[in-house]
Write a protein that holds these residues in place. Sequence first.
Motif, PDB file in Angstrom:
ATOM      1  N   VAL A 175      44.378  -8.036 -35.283  1.00 13.56           N
ATOM      2  CA  VAL A 175      43.997  -7.920 -36.690  1.00 13.56           C
ATOM      3  C   VAL A 175      44.516  -6.613 -37.279  1.00 13.56           C
ATOM      4  CG1 VAL A 175      42.063  -7.694 -38.289  1.00 13.56           C
ATOM      5  CG2 VAL A 175      41.975  -9.409 -36.479  1.00 13.56           C
ATOM      6  N   PRO A 201      36.552  -9.796 -42.904  1.00 14.23           N
ATOM      7  CA  PRO A 201      36.187 -10.858 -41.952  1.00 14.23           C
ATOM      8  C   PRO A 201      35.109 -10.427 -40.964  1.00 14.23           C
ATOM      9  CG  PRO A 201      38.561 -10.773 -42.225  1.00 14.23           C
ATOM     10  CD  PRO A 201      38.006  -9.553 -42.908  1.00 14.23           C
ATOM     11  N   HIS A 215      34.949 -14.782 -40.968  1.00 16.16           N
ATOM     12  CA  HIS A 215      36.328 -15.194 -41.246  1.00 16.16           C
ATOM     13  C   HIS A 215      36.372 -16.407 -42.176  1.00 16.16           C
ATOM     14  CE1 HIS A 215      36.906 -12.617 -37.749  1.00 16.16           C
ATOM     15  NE2 HIS A 215      38.202 -12.592 -38.028  1.00 16.16           N
ATOM     16  N   THR A 219      44.132 -13.197 -42.229  1.00 16.76           N
ATOM     17  CA  THR A 219      43.040 -13.822 -41.485  1.00 16.76           C
ATOM     18  C   THR A 219      43.526 -15.042 -40.723  1.00 16.76           C
ATOM     19  OG1 THR A 219      41.516 -13.073 -43.223  1.00 16.76           O
ATOM     20  CG2 THR A 219      40.694 -14.706 -41.676  1.00 16.76           C
ATOM     21  N   LEU A 260      35.943 -13.278 -33.947  1.00 14.93           N
ATOM     22  CA  LEU A 260      36.978 -14.291 -33.786  1.00 14.93           C
ATOM     23  C   LEU A 260      36.936 -14.822 -32.368  1.00 14.93           C
ATOM     24  CD1 LEU A 260      39.237 -15.522 -35.529  1.00 14.93           C
ATOM     25  CD2 LEU A 260      40.800 -13.889 -34.487  1.00 14.93           C
TER      26      LEU A 260
END
Length: 435
Positions: A152, A294, A299, A348, A423
Amino acid sequence: MPSASSNVSDSGRPTPSNLWRNGDFRSLWVGQTASQLGEQTSLLVLPLFAVLTLDAGAGQLGVLRAVGQAPILLLSLFVGAWVDRWRTRTVMVLSDAGRALALGAAALAGLLGLLGLPALFAVVFAVGVLSVFFDVAYQSSLVRLVGRDQLVRGNSALEGSRSAAQTGGPALGGALVSWLSAPVAAAAGALFFALSFLSIRGIRRGESIPEHSGRSPRTGRRIQEGLRFVVRDTSLRTVCLASAAFQFSFAALMTVYLLFLPRELHLSGAVVGLCLAATGPGALLGSLLAARLPGRFGHGVVLVSAAVLGDGAFLWVPVLHGSSGVTVAALLSVGFVFGAGGQLVNVTVMAVRQAVTPDGMQGRVAATITFVGMGLTPLGSLLGGYLAQEWGLRTSLLVTAAGMMLSPALMALSPLAQLGRTLPAHVGHTDLASD
């Protein structure tokens, strides 16, 4: 006592503490920025050359844009299969060299008065082919240079540089077309690609290309494996569908938009470039927010909200009239909001894709999503040209802008909207070995 390599992981990738101190990451960042500047400059310069210098009509502009986008449909899957077995550095370097030569030749031909529409089609197609190679390799390069916990952050940095290119490229291209000439603007694009070539050549770290045991499978089988992986993963499948809806509509909209600004609103090339460049600062803000939002709101929430905000901005354009300061300010605002929302979605989505995809599938998955997501853009560009001719510019803008809203609708109705703050490593993944 810690060793001198304590800031480097066992895989040889830089750890969080020294990501920006790593020379290879900086070379990739500088090269990608220069490459994006060249691409963003040429994306405006070549259509403006056709419209302002060669007096191309709506249908011809649609064909020109379709020719440049056709390589995405024709080559993405094959390029993805190849990139998974090549060094991304080599692919990017050769792609940059080729694009620099193509734009350099176009600039020279333009200065000599030899660049007609057929030659312009050839240049646009060549640049499009090489851009497919560069983009697939670029999307696979980061995961080979940094750890997964830095995806990220690394994507945010790289996408931030792309945002700067979105600002500088169109603004510079539009200014050069207005103040000097389209051939000079094309030459500027060639110089940016040459700079990217030199920078990416400086990457020295050996890439951790996934090892393949036994006899290498044929390209067709490797493509099939990438397609199957994406189809079986609910998140990646939704990304493909939402991307296809967006890119098809956006391609149609941009064909109309590039005609609407100079011919309906009577804006100069420099102002057109400025309006398109407004997406850059917005995208820069989007990149910065993508590193934080996020993890704070989830997210899924960020994806859907950013897509609604960014895509919906263009619904206001058809109500604008004239070339007053108010009109230009409104166009700049639309570009800024679109850039911010779009970049939030891009960063994202890329993090989701990279996180759920094994290293050995990165190129094929990126290419599959590119193929499905952007494969329809040539048809979108042709549709935009047709609508502009038959329905008029304002009606066509409204219809194509409304079509872009299908993308956030698809994401909102899918498991992507349920993604949380963390995530996951595997989202809706089904093991290929189950065959």
